[in-house]
Scaffold this active site. Sequence first.
Site, PDB file in Angstrom:
ATOM      1  N   GLU A 153       0.876  -1.460  -0.515  1.00 25.71           N
ATOM      2  CA  GLU A 153      -0.137  -0.239   0.100  1.00 25.71           C
ATOM      3  C   GLU A 153       1.055   1.358  -0.003  1.00 25.71           C
ATOM      4  O   GLU A 153       0.454   2.559  -0.981  1.00 25.71           O
ATOM      5  CB  GLU A 153      -1.089   0.380   1.528  1.00 25.71           C
ATOM      6  N   HIS A 164       1.810   2.904  -3.292  1.00 24.32           N
ATOM      7  CA  HIS A 164       1.362   2.897  -4.247  1.00 24.32           C
ATOM      8  C   HIS A 164       1.409   4.637  -3.848  1.00 24.32           C
ATOM      9  O   HIS A 164       1.083   5.946  -4.624  1.00 24.32           O
ATOM     10  CB  HIS A 164      -0.145   2.544  -3.884  1.00 24.32           C
TER      11      HIS A 164
END
Lengths: 173, 166
Positions: free
Chosen positions: B139, B142
């Site tokens: 994550e 990202h």
Amino acid sequence: MSEWKMLTLVGQDKPGIVAKITTALFDAGAKLGEASMMRLGGNFTIMLMVKSDQSIDQLDQSIDSVVKAMSLTSSFQNIEASLHQHEIPDTRITVYGADRPGIVSKATTHLLDAGFNILDLESDVAGSEAEPIYIMHIEGIAAHGSDALEKAVEQIKTNGVNVDMTPIDVMIG
Amino acid sequence: MAVLDILKYPDEVLKQISEPVESFDNELLAFLADLEETMRAGPGGVGIAAAQVGNFRRIAIVDVSAKPKIKHNGCMILINPEIKTWDGMKIGREGCMSVPDYTGNVIRAEKITLQACNAKGELCDYECEGYEARAVQHELDHLDGMLFLDRLVSRRTDLFKRKKYK
């Protein structure tokens, strides 16, 4: 009938096989799908999904000059296929040991009996000519669960064959 | 609350670098609720980054607590997160809501420590390992415009070598 064909191609490995074959197919208006290409025993091998409304004869013709010039063997066949059909493996199994006849047959038969569906298999013969070792990686789906598979793994582990089973826990983020 | 649309690669905005959060206000709380709902709506989604819904603030949510038998920190709201330490390396299989129909092998640190603000703006410290550490690293990538596609390792070479030298 799907428009997909499978191109199977093999020949002594040399630089340029992929570029020349795929360029010939591109020039013939064909589209490419999923592929597996690798060097096996000094040969370069291709399994390649090709989408085209041309006949197999026409496709053969389109790569013929490259196939001849590079001394390759190739064949297209009609296949029932579509993209976006990936199955996610849940188990990885590594088998290795001193190379001898029967390792693959025995291992995969036990795995089959335990409900294991192979999605992907890669194997190598390594070590030396005098003492070769066989190494195989398998990824697949344990349809009957991991308990059945663990029993199969125990049965494969005989005569010095090592088997390692690891769950593939896919993280989707 | 609402389930937001997930951006899918090849949408190039997924490569954008996200900016730090500066105000911890009601708008942020509402967005966090939507982001969490979007994560839970995804099939098997255990993490999400704001960038995946086109909001380029440094926000990620990770919650692996539904997975049996693993260590976890519950639902982590990670705002302006920063990984402080990395330990160990492991290959694991990843997929992404922004890259449907594909999974691939990625090397991640096995254990990490990180600092991040929670929804109130309080700085929190976390220790993560294994599956949770993998989700956090995925994550946080990202937020820097990185997809797991940027970190794929070959199926053929790496797996066995690592075993041999372990």
